[in-house]
Design an enzyme around this catalytic site. Structure first.
Site, PDB file in Angstrom:
ATOM      1  N   ARG A  65       0.832  -1.211   0.000  1.00  0.00           N
ATOM      2  CA  ARG A  65       0.000   0.000   0.000  1.00  0.00           C
ATOM      3  C   ARG A  65       0.861   1.252   0.000  1.00  0.00           C
ATOM      4  O   ARG A  65       0.584   2.223  -0.700  1.00  0.00           O
ATOM      5  CB  ARG A  65      -0.954  -0.016   1.201  1.00  0.00           C
ATOM      6  CG  ARG A  65      -1.651   1.313   1.518  1.00  0.00           C
ATOM      7  CD  ARG A  65      -2.400   1.880   0.312  1.00  0.00           C
ATOM      8  NE  ARG A  65      -2.856   3.225   0.523  1.00  0.00           N
ATOM      9  CZ  ARG A  65      -2.149   4.328   0.260  1.00  0.00           C
ATOM     10  NH1 ARG A  65      -0.916   4.274  -0.181  1.00  0.00           N
ATOM     11  NH2 ARG A  65      -2.677   5.518   0.451  1.00  0.00           N
ATOM     12  N   LEU A  74      -0.895   7.113   8.884  1.00  0.00           N
ATOM     13  CA  LEU A  74      -2.023   6.177   8.911  1.00  0.00           C
ATOM     14  C   LEU A  74      -1.799   5.050   7.886  1.00  0.00           C
ATOM     15  O   LEU A  74      -2.545   4.925   6.909  1.00  0.00           O
ATOM     16  CB  LEU A  74      -3.331   6.906   8.602  1.00  0.00           C
ATOM     17  CG  LEU A  74      -3.711   8.060   9.523  1.00  0.00           C
ATOM     18  CD1 LEU A  74      -4.976   8.746   9.024  1.00  0.00           C
ATOM     19  CD2 LEU A  74      -3.911   7.567  10.938  1.00  0.00           C
ATOM     20  N   PRO A  75      -0.778   4.221   8.112  1.00  0.00           N
ATOM     21  CA  PRO A  75      -0.592   3.105   7.186  1.00  0.00           C
ATOM     22  C   PRO A  75      -1.795   2.174   7.267  1.00  0.00           C
ATOM     23  O   PRO A  75      -2.384   1.997   8.344  1.00  0.00           O
ATOM     24  CB  PRO A  75       0.685   2.431   7.681  1.00  0.00           C
ATOM     25  CG  PRO A  75       0.833   2.852   9.098  1.00  0.00           C
ATOM     26  CD  PRO A  75       0.169   4.197   9.210  1.00  0.00           C
ATOM     27  N   HIS A  76      -2.178   1.614   6.140  1.00  0.00           N
ATOM     28  CA  HIS A  76      -3.337   0.733   6.129  1.00  0.00           C
ATOM     29  C   HIS A  76      -3.197  -0.283   5.015  1.00  0.00           C
ATOM     30  O   HIS A  76      -2.475  -0.048   4.041  1.00  0.00           O
ATOM     31  CB  HIS A  76      -4.633   1.530   5.978  1.00  0.00           C
ATOM     32  CG  HIS A  76      -4.629   2.488   4.835  1.00  0.00           C
ATOM     33  ND1 HIS A  76      -3.986   3.709   4.892  1.00  0.00           N
ATOM     34  CD2 HIS A  76      -5.159   2.416   3.599  1.00  0.00           C
ATOM     35  CE1 HIS A  76      -4.145   4.340   3.744  1.00  0.00           C
ATOM     36  NE2 HIS A  76      -4.842   3.575   2.931  1.00  0.00           N
ATOM     37  N   ALA A  77      -3.883  -1.397   5.205  1.00  0.00           N
ATOM     38  CA  ALA A  77      -3.773  -2.471   4.221  1.00  0.00           C
ATOM     39  C   ALA A  77      -4.995  -3.365   4.281  1.00  0.00           C
ATOM     40  O   ALA A  77      -5.629  -3.508   5.319  1.00  0.00           O
ATOM     41  CB  ALA A  77      -2.522  -3.299   4.502  1.00  0.00           C
TER      42      ALA A  77
END
Length: 154
Positions: free
Chosen positions: A50, A64-67
């Site tokens: 991502r 705000l890392p997200h996957a």
């Protein structure tokens, strides 16, 4: 949406400054595995995948890392406060010290976006961020996030 649905108290940590974004993602993946039973390797790979699309450092010291990941039924989160900010490659070039990672089911769709918007609204509040930066106890950090999100629920 309620923070207690996204973030378990055990998934809140305070760590030193990671040597790299990859090392930070390893830490997030390990916490996600320990608390939610996710495969740490898959979580790390999905976060990096991502991130390769564009930085998830949203500014003002927040990332705000997200996957999307296989093996999840619901969206879950990991919050990490860094003792020393580090260069995350954020949009505003500011170093990051507050990181909220979200892991969503591969086919989450709107649920994932709602969770991301919810967390973003919470961490966009300068007063919330100031309280988080002024505390280093994981349970206190969880309480701050939980009470802040309740006041933003409307």
């Amino acid at each position: 949406m309620d923070m207690s649905c996204l973030l378990k108290a055990e998934a809140v940590r305070v760590i030193g400054s990671p040597s790299s974004k990859k090392r930070l993602f390893q830490e997030l993946g390990e916490v996600a595995q320990a608390v939610y039973g996710l495969n740490a390797g898959a979580a790390i790979d999905c976060l990096q995948e991502r991130e390769s699309l564009g930085p998830t450092g949203v500014g003002h010291g927040v990332a705000l890392p997200h996957a999307r990941i296989d093996g999840r039924d619901t969206v879950c989160g990991v919050f990490v406060k860094l003792e020393r900010p580090f260069d995350y490659g954020s949009v505003d070039k500011a170093p990051v010290d507050l990181v909220f990672a979200l892991f969503a089911p591969r086919d989450a769709g709107v649920e994932h976006l709602k969770a991301l918007a919810y967390v973003s609204r919470t961490l966009r509040d300068p007063a919330v961020c100031a309280k988080l930066r002024a505390n280093s106890e994981p349970l206190t950090l969880h309480a701050i996030l939980s009470s802040a999100s309740k006041s933003k629920a409307a």
